[in-house]
Design an enzyme around this catalytic site. Structure first.
Site, mmCIF file in Angstrom:
data_model
loop_
_atom_site.group_PDB
_atom_site.id
_atom_site.type_symbol
_atom_site.label_atom_id
_atom_site.label_comp_id
_atom_site.label_asym_id
_atom_site.label_seq_id
_atom_site.Cartn_x
_atom_site.Cartn_y
_atom_site.Cartn_z
ATOM 1 N N GLU A 61 -54.623 58.954 -25.397
ATOM 2 C CA GLU A 61 -53.720 58.096 -24.627
ATOM 3 C C GLU A 61 -53.875 56.611 -24.956
ATOM 4 O OE1 GLU A 61 -51.428 59.464 -23.053
ATOM 5 O OE2 GLU A 61 -52.150 61.513 -22.799
ATOM 6 N N TYR A 65 -57.573 46.372 -3.568
ATOM 7 C CA TYR A 65 -58.052 46.880 -4.856
ATOM 8 C C TYR A 65 -59.353 47.671 -4.757
ATOM 9 C CZ TYR A 65 -60.772 42.588 -4.257
ATOM 10 O OH TYR A 65 -61.581 41.599 -3.752
ATOM 11 N N GLY A 66 -59.931 47.794 -3.556
ATOM 12 C CA GLY A 66 -61.220 48.462 -3.433
ATOM 13 C C GLY A 66 -61.246 49.507 -2.350
ATOM 14 N N THR A 67 -62.080 49.310 -1.356
ATOM 15 C CA THR A 67 -62.303 50.320 -0.315
ATOM 16 C C THR A 67 -61.155 50.427 0.688
ATOM 17 O OG1 THR A 67 -63.552 48.716 1.005
ATOM 18 C CG2 THR A 67 -64.814 50.122 -0.502
ATOM 19 N N LEU A 68 -60.116 49.595 0.535
ATOM 20 C CA LEU A 68 -58.929 49.694 1.392
ATOM 21 C C LEU A 68 -57.843 50.575 0.773
ATOM 22 C CD1 LEU A 68 -58.778 45.969 2.507
ATOM 23 C CD2 LEU A 68 -58.892 47.906 4.083
#
Length: 282
Positions: free
Chosen positions: A213, A9-12
């Site tokens: 939206e 969910y982050g830097t990966l």
């Protein structure tokens, strides 16, 4: 060699700092989500705290033992240790009407003091995107193809610069948001191709798009996707995806007309014909 499902969910994530650690892993779902509350640590990466009342968005991968070891090292996780930065646990990950049990790294309880700022929309990439200024690229695939709607809303000055026509591969246009008068468009990971326009818009236009939206009422959510335009991959382009998907419902005539009117002369004839035929089956 064993295989493991992992939710990141982050830097990966794609186009992020440590995504190279997933090289060779199988991308199962680019649009995935699970229970948890996402925070900015203030250290250049996010962390998830266990929660049943919030949602965090990310990507789902099938990885090898070697991948998992690399991820454990990055997240400072060691099995049976009481001094981990993150814990690794399994929980249900949802992706386009399916669910998969997968590993997720959540902040260890003794490290919860590192949680700095809640990320309200639950998406690290969108949170980073919202910090920028200047012009941004926006992929329109539904009624926002229709410039007449922009004129009617008095915002057509935001949409004067058409960067080009693009393809979003791996997705299919569906009508998964049921409103009282019929369905609204969505992109679903079904392995197809969605055609659309890419606009270069000023940052201040985001307020209009978020309102249109229904972002703050959880109708659609902002997401960053990669598209193909003029033979090149354009990374992290803004679009919007239905949050809670309903069984597909035929759109009202006026809504389909807006898509076709906006797409004529830009999208391929075969794409518009296929879309029209699909609606007839709903």
């Amino acid at each position: 060699m064993n295989k493991h499902y992992v939710f990141v969910y982050g830097t990966l994530r794609k186009n992020e700092k440590y995504h190279h650690l997933l090289q060779g892993a199988e991308l199962v779902a680019e649009q995935a989500w699970t229970n948890g509350r996402l925070f900015d640590t203030g250290l250049g990466y996010p962390a998830v705290k266990e929660s049943e009342s919030a949602t965090v968005y990310g990507e789902l991968y099938l990885v090898s033992d070697n991948h998992l070891c690399s991820l454990d090292e990055l997240e400072e996780y060691e099995e049976h240790s009481n001094d981990n930065l993150y814990d690794r646990k399994k929980q249900n990950i949802f992706h386009d009407n399916r669910k998969t049990e997968a590993y997720i790294y959540t902040v260890a309880k003794h490290n919860e003091s590192m949680l700095s700022t809640p990320i309200v929309l639950g998406d690290w990439k969108v949170y980073q995107f919202e910090k920028q200024s200047g012009n941004v690229l926006y992929f329109a695939y539904g009624s926002c193809l229709d410039h007449a709607r922009f004129k009617l809303a008095g915002v057509d000055h935001y949409f004067q610069k058409l960067a080009g026509v693009a393809e979003l591969k791996g997705y299919t246009l569906r009508f998964t948001k049921k409103l009282p008068d019929g369905g609204r468009a969505d992109i679903v990971e079904e392995g197809g191709v969605v055609e659309g326009k890419v606009y270069e818009i000023p940052y201040e236009c985001l307020e209009y798009l978020y309102r249109r939206e229904g972002v703050h009422t959880r109708l659609y959510r902002p997401a960053l996707i990669d598209v193909k335009m003029d033979g090149q991959t354009i990374k992290d382009v803004l679009t919007f995806i239905v949050v809670s998907k309903d069984p597909e419902t035929a759109p009202p005539d006026h809504y389909l007309e807006e898509i076709i009117r906006g797409g004529n002369g830009f999208l391929s004839d075969s794409y518009i014909a296929e879309l029209t035929e699909h609606v007839k089956t709903l």
